[in-house]
Write an enzyme that holds these catalytic residues in place. Sequence first.
Site, PDB file in Angstrom:
ATOM      1  N   ALA A   1       1.139  -1.098  -0.121  1.00  0.00           N
ATOM      2  CA  ALA A   1       0.286   0.137   0.370  1.00  0.00           C
ATOM      3  C   ALA A   1       0.515   1.147   0.470  1.00  0.00           C
ATOM      4  O   ALA A   1       1.843   0.972   0.613  1.00  0.00           O
ATOM      5  CB  ALA A   1      -0.402  -0.022   1.378  1.00  0.00           C
TER       6      ALA A   1
ATOM      7  N   GLY B   1       0.495  -4.762   1.268  1.00  0.00           N
ATOM      8  CA  GLY B   1      -0.475  -5.437  -0.168  1.00  0.00           C
ATOM      9  C   GLY B   1      -0.540  -5.399  -0.998  1.00  0.00           C
ATOM     10  O   GLY B   1      -1.119  -6.163  -2.222  1.00  0.00           O
TER      11      GLY B   1
ATOM     12  N   GLU C   1      -0.656  -9.553  -1.031  1.00  0.00           N
ATOM     13  CA  GLU C   1      -2.670  -9.381  -0.002  1.00  0.00           C
ATOM     14  C   GLU C   1      -3.350  -8.822  -2.107  1.00  0.00           C
ATOM     15  O   GLU C   1      -4.387  -9.601  -1.833  1.00  0.00           O
ATOM     16  CB  GLU C   1      -2.014  -8.786   0.522  1.00  0.00           C
TER      17      GLU C   1
HETATM   18  N1  CAA Z   1       5.017   2.929  -0.659  1.00  0.00           N
HETATM   19  C1  CAA Z   1       4.665   4.140  -1.161  1.00  0.00           C
HETATM   20  N2  CAA Z   1       6.084   4.489  -1.581  1.00  0.00           N
HETATM   21  C2  CAA Z   1       6.845   3.195  -1.877  1.00  0.00           C
HETATM   22  C3  CAA Z   1       6.656   2.107  -1.372  1.00  0.00           C
HETATM   23  C4  CAA Z   1       5.460   2.005  -0.782  1.00  0.00           C
HETATM   24  N3  CAA Z   1       4.557   0.692  -0.601  1.00  0.00           N
HETATM   25  N4  CAA Z   1       7.567   1.521  -1.926  1.00  0.00           N
HETATM   26  C5  CAA Z   1       8.773   1.893  -2.338  1.00  0.00           C
HETATM   27  N5  CAA Z   1       8.420   2.958  -2.835  1.00  0.00           N
HETATM   28  C6  CAA Z   1       8.608   4.391  -3.600  1.00  0.00           C
HETATM   29  C7  CAA Z   1       9.768   4.925  -2.666  1.00  0.00           C
HETATM   30  O1  CAA Z   1       9.259   5.174  -1.768  1.00  0.00           O
HETATM   31  C8  CAA Z   1      10.967   5.325  -4.129  1.00  0.00           C
HETATM   32  O2  CAA Z   1      10.506   6.688  -3.842  1.00  0.00           O
HETATM   33  P1  CAA Z   1      11.208   7.534  -3.952  1.00  0.00           P
HETATM   34  O3  CAA Z   1      11.711   7.564  -5.962  1.00  0.00           O
HETATM   35  O4  CAA Z   1      10.439   8.772  -4.326  1.00  0.00           O
HETATM   36  O5  CAA Z   1      12.312   7.982  -3.259  1.00  0.00           O
HETATM   37  C9  CAA Z   1      10.495   4.492  -4.661  1.00  0.00           C
HETATM   38  O6  CAA Z   1       9.505   3.697  -4.860  1.00  0.00           O
HETATM   39  C10 CAA Z   1      11.770   3.236  -5.333  1.00  0.00           C
HETATM   40  O7  CAA Z   1      11.302   2.808  -3.585  1.00  0.00           O
HETATM   41  P2  CAA Z   1      13.441   2.126  -3.049  1.00  0.00           P
HETATM   42  O8  CAA Z   1      14.175   3.667  -3.435  1.00  0.00           O
HETATM   43  O9  CAA Z   1      13.098   2.290  -1.750  1.00  0.00           O
HETATM   44  O10 CAA Z   1      14.065   1.296  -3.681  1.00  0.00           O
HETATM   45  P3  CAA Z   1      14.959   0.025  -3.356  1.00  0.00           P
HETATM   46  O11 CAA Z   1      15.402  -0.765  -4.345  1.00  0.00           O
HETATM   47  O12 CAA Z   1      15.779   0.299  -2.287  1.00  0.00           O
HETATM   48  O13 CAA Z   1      13.489  -0.583  -1.969  1.00  0.00           O
HETATM   49  C11 CAA Z   1      11.396  -1.956  -1.174  1.00  0.00           C
HETATM   50  C12 CAA Z   1      12.851  -1.114  -2.023  1.00  0.00           C
HETATM   51  C13 CAA Z   1      12.700  -3.014  -0.265  1.00  0.00           C
HETATM   52  C14 CAA Z   1      10.777  -2.919  -1.866  1.00  0.00           C
HETATM   53  C15 CAA Z   1      11.767  -0.879  -0.608  1.00  0.00           C
HETATM   54  O14 CAA Z   1      10.376   0.505  -1.252  1.00  0.00           O
HETATM   55  C16 CAA Z   1      10.714  -1.286   0.153  1.00  0.00           C
HETATM   56  O15 CAA Z   1      10.986  -1.706   1.800  1.00  0.00           O
HETATM   57  N6  CAA Z   1       9.252  -0.247   0.509  1.00  0.00           N
HETATM   58  C17 CAA Z   1       7.606   0.088   0.804  1.00  0.00           C
HETATM   59  C18 CAA Z   1       7.842  -1.883   1.195  1.00  0.00           C
HETATM   60  C19 CAA Z   1       6.584  -2.054   2.251  1.00  0.00           C
HETATM   61  O16 CAA Z   1       6.994  -1.271   3.728  1.00  0.00           O
HETATM   62  N7  CAA Z   1       5.045  -2.327   2.014  1.00  0.00           N
HETATM   63  C20 CAA Z   1       4.135  -2.431   2.551  1.00  0.00           C
HETATM   64  C21 CAA Z   1       3.164  -1.265   3.275  1.00  0.00           C
HETATM   65  S1  CAA Z   1       2.116  -1.372   4.428  1.00  0.00           S
HETATM   66  C22 CAA Z   1       0.871  -2.144   3.758  1.00  0.00           C
HETATM   67  O17 CAA Z   1       0.907  -2.768   2.503  1.00  0.00           O
HETATM   68  C23 CAA Z   1      -0.318  -1.293   3.909  1.00  0.00           C
HETATM   69  C24 CAA Z   1      -1.441  -3.216   4.096  1.00  0.00           C
HETATM   70  O18 CAA Z   1      -1.528  -4.334   4.338  1.00  0.00           O
HETATM   71  C25 CAA Z   1      -2.776  -2.428   3.696  1.00  0.00           C
END
Ligand code: CAA
Length: 256
Positions: free
Chosen positions: A66, A112, A115
Amino acid sequence: MIGKLTLIEVQDNIGWVKINREKKLNALNRELIDELHERMVNFQNNPDVKVIVITGGGDKAFVAGADISEFSNFGFKEAAAMACHGNRVLFDFIEKLEKPVIAAINGYALGGGLELAMSCHLRIATQKAKMGLPEVTLGIIPGYGGTQRLPALIGKGNAMEMILTGDMIDSEKALKMGLVNQVVPEEKLLETTIIMAERIMKNAPNSIKCAIKSINSADGTPKGFQEENFQFSNCFGTSDFQEGVTAFFEKRKPKF
Ligand code: CAA
C-alpha cells in the site's frame, strides 16, 4: 489501452492488467485501487475474457505494498475506511470474481502487494521475486486480508513467522510453503502464465465459476460442504454439462 495507472489488453481470451506505477514500485494508492476495480469489472463483463492476469510494470516490483505516503498521518477511523474500501472494491472483489485471476509476480510483492497476489486465485512468480508482509516494521499489521489469507495458504505457524518477523522470503521458499503455484525464470513468466490460462480455458466455464465459489467457501465447516453440494448440483443440466458428458461418450474433446 492506456489508463492512468494501468495498461490493459485482451488477447486470446486472456485479459491482461499491468500496473503502471513503476517509479513508486507500483505501490497501491487509492486511485490505483479504484482503477484496478474498474478493470476487473470491465473484464468480468467482457465475454471475450476467460482468464485475467495481473502483473507489475517494470522489472523490479509486482507491487511493493500500500502507498505508505497516503496513510502516514491516519488515525483509527481513516485506517478503517481505507481497509474497508480496498477490501470491498479490490481484494475481496478479486477473490470472488467468477473468472480465474492469476497474479504474475515479477518482483517485490510486499504488504498490500502480496495481499493482492493472495486474493488472486493462482500465483506464478519469477525466480527473483521476493515476498513478505513487512507491516510490523511500520508499526501496523496487514490490513488487506493478509492475516486471513496467508494462514489459509501456508498454515498458521508459517504465517505467524512471516507476519511477526516481517521478513521477506524468496520464491523458492514461497513455492515450498504453497504460497505460489509455480516459479519460473524471468523470461518465462509470460509464456508460463499463458500456458496456465490455456489449461484452465479448455474446461467448462460454468464449472470454473462454480469451483471458485465452492473453494472460496472452504473453511472446514458444514457450510463449506453445503456450498459445494449446491455448486455441484448447479452444474447439472447446463449446456456445459451436456457438452462435457456428450464429448466423453463420443470420445472427442469437449468444445465449451
Ligand atoms: N509506498 C510508497 N512508496 C513506495 C513504496 C510503498 N509501499 N514502496 C516503494 N516506494 C517508493 C519509494 O519511496 C521510492 O520513491 P522515491 O524514489 O520517490 O524515493 C521508490 O518507490 C523506489 O523505492 P526504493 O528507493 O525504496 O527502492 P529500493 O530498491 O531501495 O527498495 C523496497 C525496494 C525494499 C521494496 C523498498 O521500496 C520498500 O521497503 N518498500 C516498502 C515496502 C513495504 O513496507 N510495504 C508494505 C506497505 S504497508 C501495507 O501494505 C499496508 C497494508 O497491508 C494495507
